[in-house]
Design an enzyme around this catalytic site. Sequence first.
Site, PDB file in Angstrom:
ATOM      1  CE  LYS A  98      -3.239   2.858   2.453  1.00 33.93           C
ATOM      2  NZ  LYS A  98      -3.718   3.298   3.780  1.00 33.93           N
ATOM      3  N   GLY A 159      -7.850  10.067   9.722  1.00 31.28           N
ATOM      4  CA  GLY A 159      -8.134  10.262  11.131  1.00 31.28           C
ATOM      5  C   GLY A 159      -9.152  11.324  11.469  1.00 31.28           C
ATOM      6  CB  ALA A 185      -8.151   8.193   4.522  1.00 31.04           C
ATOM      7  N   GLY A 186     -10.764   8.602   6.381  1.00 36.47           N
ATOM      8  CA  GLY A 186     -11.842   9.524   6.698  1.00 36.47           C
ATOM      9  C   GLY A 186     -13.119   8.889   7.195  1.00 36.47           C
ATOM     10  CB  ALA A 207      -6.997   2.076  10.710  1.00 35.15           C
ATOM     11  CB  THR A 208      -8.831   6.241  12.933  1.00 36.46           C
ATOM     12  OG1 THR A 208      -7.476   6.349  12.510  1.00 36.46           O
ATOM     13  CG2 THR A 208      -9.035   7.114  14.158  1.00 36.46           C
TER      14      THR A 208
END
EC number: 2.8.1.10
Length: 264
Positions: A98, A159, A185-186, A207-208
Amino acid sequence: MVESKLTIADRSFASRLIMGTGGASNLAVLQEALVASGTELTTVAIRRVDAEGGTGLLDLLNRLGITPLPNTAGCRSAAEAVLTAQLAREALATNWVKLEVIADERTLLPDAIELVRAAEQLVDDGFVVLPYTNDDPVLARRLEDTGCAAVMPLGSPIGTGLGITNPHNIEMIVASAGVPVVLDAGIGTASDAALAMELGCDAVLLATAVTRAADPAAMAAAMSAAVTAGYLARRAGRIPKRFWAQASSPTLVTTQSPGAESGN
């Protein structure tokens, strides 16, 4: 159940949810979340990997039967990203990567110029490249043209949990892509993941949203369900949007049969 598998390059996965590992408080919490998510592909930052083994992250993924996807998180130039990817190939015995090349620490947005340079070099070096990119249809097409196996546009900065701030651009990327599109992301909550799939993305990477949730395992299960729901809704086909209301039931018309008038 999702009716078809996610296929990237020469690999297929039953789950369309790709998990990240950053932000988890400990390995026990991460393990619960990974199991609940049903993921089969999980990113790992090569700088966090203990190549000697032990009881670390790689051992956990191996026990769970999850494929590690090394990433170049933290890299700020093409040269740094290429070197990190090459180290990951040696440490993990995989040519998948990645690709992340970040412009600055404040926004964590991709550096488009360095990203394309790194992608070109890694593809030439035999890597299966999955680049984290801006939500820019032109840049996504350029990355595909270099030979990337997928494109991974952001929904919003890493994040932030802002969800998909530019859904139209994601739709344009999907419409023109000849490789899988992974929303990356986001993501903040399950509805964001469902929307990504409804917009036509092939998978979601997050992830977050899980690792920093109050209950990571429960949120992971919610994300898995949302990805499946969004994918199935996309396949089913939503109804057209209308300006005015339209009754869902036919209007009933009552008529008298011939000769039923009073007095006859």
